[in-house]
Scaffold this motif. Structure first.
Motif, short mmCIF file in Angstrom:
data_model
loop_
_atom_site.label_atom_id
_atom_site.label_comp_id
_atom_site.label_asym_id
_atom_site.label_seq_id
_atom_site.Cartn_x
_atom_site.Cartn_y
_atom_site.Cartn_z
N UNK A 5 20.66 38.51 -35.89
CA UNK A 5 21.85 38.25 -35.08
C UNK A 5 22.80 37.34 -35.83
N UNK A 6 24.10 37.57 -35.65
CA UNK A 6 25.10 36.69 -36.25
C UNK A 6 24.96 35.26 -35.74
N UNK A 7 24.29 35.06 -34.61
CA UNK A 7 24.14 33.72 -34.05
C UNK A 7 22.76 33.13 -34.28
N UNK A 8 21.89 33.89 -34.98
CA UNK A 8 20.63 33.33 -35.45
C UNK A 8 19.55 33.12 -34.41
N UNK A 9 19.70 33.71 -33.23
CA UNK A 9 18.77 33.39 -32.15
C UNK A 9 17.67 34.40 -31.88
N UNK A 10 17.49 35.40 -32.77
CA UNK A 10 16.42 36.37 -32.55
C UNK A 10 15.59 36.51 -33.82
N UNK A 11 14.33 36.90 -33.63
CA UNK A 11 13.48 37.22 -34.77
C UNK A 11 13.94 38.54 -35.38
N UNK A 12 13.70 38.77 -36.67
CA UNK A 12 14.10 40.04 -37.29
C UNK A 12 13.50 41.24 -36.56
N UNK A 27 23.52 36.90 -27.63
CA UNK A 27 24.95 37.04 -27.47
C UNK A 27 25.69 37.37 -28.75
N UNK A 28 24.98 37.38 -29.88
CA UNK A 28 25.61 37.73 -31.15
C UNK A 28 25.59 39.22 -31.41
N UNK A 29 26.03 39.60 -32.61
CA UNK A 29 26.01 40.99 -33.03
C UNK A 29 24.94 41.18 -34.10
N UNK A 328 26.76 33.70 -43.97
CA UNK A 328 25.56 33.81 -43.16
C UNK A 328 25.18 32.55 -42.41
N UNK A 329 26.11 31.64 -42.22
CA UNK A 329 25.84 30.39 -41.49
C UNK A 329 25.95 30.67 -40.00
N UNK A 334 28.10 30.43 -34.32
CA UNK A 334 27.87 30.13 -32.90
C UNK A 334 28.79 29.02 -32.42
N UNK A 335 28.95 27.98 -33.23
CA UNK A 335 29.82 26.86 -32.85
C UNK A 335 31.28 27.31 -32.71
N UNK A 336 31.73 28.15 -33.64
CA UNK A 336 33.11 28.62 -33.58
C UNK A 336 33.36 29.44 -32.32
N UNK A 337 32.40 30.28 -31.92
CA UNK A 337 32.61 31.08 -30.73
C UNK A 337 32.46 30.26 -29.45
N UNK A 338 31.72 29.18 -29.51
CA UNK A 338 31.71 28.26 -28.37
C UNK A 338 33.07 27.59 -28.23
#
Length: 463
Positions: A5-12, A27-29, A328-329, A334-338
């Protein structure tokens, strides 16, 4: 190949799970863990392939062994057998311009290239797993009909498509609402496309609801759509370059949701010799302003234009590009979209903005310029552009070695074409007789609660 995920919240996860998940559960892509590289030798070898053969080669590294190669070949062949042109996406010369015709599918729009494939892919994966899928999507014009035609009548699938009432062309509306298969549900929401897209994202973000009702995505948030659309960039480049890896080609892409141009960016990241990607927008110019200033800020409202499929403020695929721009940060993404959710804007620093300017050019085209481009192209060549394609052609003025993407057949936009040149484009067989067909559609308020209640009721009644 694994997906993150672009927001880093899921396992591969694997390709099949990524397709079925649609929007990531955080919530990411979803994006591939790595982008395969195409070598100059591969580019030379691929240059003589048919569209179908090329699709097999481009897609395989992203899918890996999850789908046997012969099964994937069969899916691709079945998907593009529905296209009226043997080249699927032919490249034509028009008055000094190169036009990539993406409208030879069953709904006469570029979305067919991805959604004919995605519909067959869904069917294949569901048959293998024994599962069911309830597709929820929003459309600014062409996605809805292409998605509906991709899955109409298919077992194990129900599809719910939201469109903004009164903000798409009559033919686009009729293409969707005249499909009476029992698994097709059309919803006109009293609002804009951004309202409809916001409802879809809200319901996908309700994880218990998404899981309980097996929601799936067909909007360009689904990775399989981006992957399928990247193929025609390779196909067009081969026809211009003859397979010479030293020959760089630019592409002018009319876009509102950033999916089509991101597919070109993906192809470039893979190694396709792309000089520039031109983001061509209409008066709803958030993407153009970002390229020029580094500031991604929502305007005061969505303007209705002659190119309605691009009447969008919030481009859902922009997040994928931002992920790569920020190396890839995912925490920063996530912070920018918040920040975006609270303030309506996000901004990148000067060094990142310079990278944006290296990746893209951009132009915002007015309705008057759109009409003038349709008029001048017709006057010089007899070729009729749809208003979206005209936006892309106008944005590419003065450029060399540029391919302009023709995203829809001009007959879908009779009012704009008539205003420009005083006549209508001849309808392809897929559009003939549409306006006389029986229709089925319901109208709802543009709220997540209204759509959620309707979806629950329809699915319970279908059991």
């Amino acid at each position: 190949m694994h997906y993150l995920s672009t927001r880093g919240g899921i396992a591969p996860i694997g390709f099949a799970d990524a397709v079925m998940m649609g929007l990531a559960t955080d919530g990411g892509l979803l994006i591939p863990a790595e982008i395969p590289e195409v070598t100059p030798d591969q580019l030379r070898a691929w240059a003589g392939l048919s569209f179908q053969e090329l699709a097999l080669e481009v897609m395989t590294p992203f899918i890996g062994e999850e789908i046997p190669r012969e099964d994937l070949r069969a899916l691709i062949d079945r998907s593009y057998a529905t296209f009226a042109h043997p080249q699927v996406t032919p490249l034509v010369e028009v008055g000094g311009n190169r036009i990539l015709e993406l409208f030879h599918g069953p709904t006469a729009a570029f979305k067919d290239v991805a959604l004919q494939f995605l519909g067959n892919l869904f069917e294949y994966l569901l048959a293998r797993s024994g599962g069911r899928l309830n597709i929820l999507g929003a459309t600014s014009g062409d996605t809805g009909s292409a998605a509906i035609y991709g899955v109409r009548g298919k077992e194990r699938i129900q599809i719910f498509i939201l469109h903004p009432k009164g903000r798409i062309s009559p033919i686009q509306e009729r293409q969707m609402t005249s499909v009476l298969d029992e698994n097709v549900h059309n919803i006109a929401v009293r609002g804009t496309f951004d309202d409809a897209q916001g409802i879809v994202k809200s319901l996908f973000g309700d994880l218990p609801f998404k899981s309980a009702y097996s929601l799936g995505a067909v909007n360009s948030i689904n990775w399989a759509r981006i992957l399928a659309q990247s193929v025609y960039y390779f196909h067009a480049w081969a026809r211009v370059s003859g397979g010479d890896p030293e020959r760089r080609v630019s592409f002018s892409v009319p876009t509102g949701n950033f999916g089509d141009v991101f597919a070109g960016y993906l192809a470039k990241r893979m190694g396709l010799p792309v000089e520039r990607l031109v983001i061509a927008t209409n008066r709803n110019d958030i993407l153009t302003r970002f390229v020029r200033t580094g500031d991604y800020a929502v305007g005061d409202r969505v303007y209705q234009t002659l190119s309605p499929a691009m009447d969008i403020q919030i481009a859902s695929n922009f997040e994928r590009y931002l992920y790569y721009l920020l190396d890839g940060d995912s925490d920063r993404v996530r912070a920018l979209f918040e920040d975006m959710r609270s303030s309506g804007r996000l901004e990148v620093d000067a060094s990142h903005h310079r990278r944006v300017e290296a990746d893209f050019a951009a132009a915002a085209v007015t309705d008057e310029e759109t009409l003038e481009q349709i008029r001048s192209t017709y006057s010089s060549s007899g070729y009729i552009l749809c208003p979206h394609t005209a936006v892309g052609v106008h944005a590419a003025r003065g450029m060399r070695d540029v391919v302009c993407l023709a995203t829809a057949h001009p007959a879908k936009f009779a009012e704009a074409v008539g205003e420009a040149i005083g006549l209508e484009a001849a309808q392809p067989p897929s559009l003939q007789g549409l306006m006389g067909k029986e229709c089925r559609c319901i109208e709802l308020d543009a709220t997540a609660e209204a759509v959620k209640g309707h979806l629950q009721g329809a699915l319970e009644a279908a059991v």
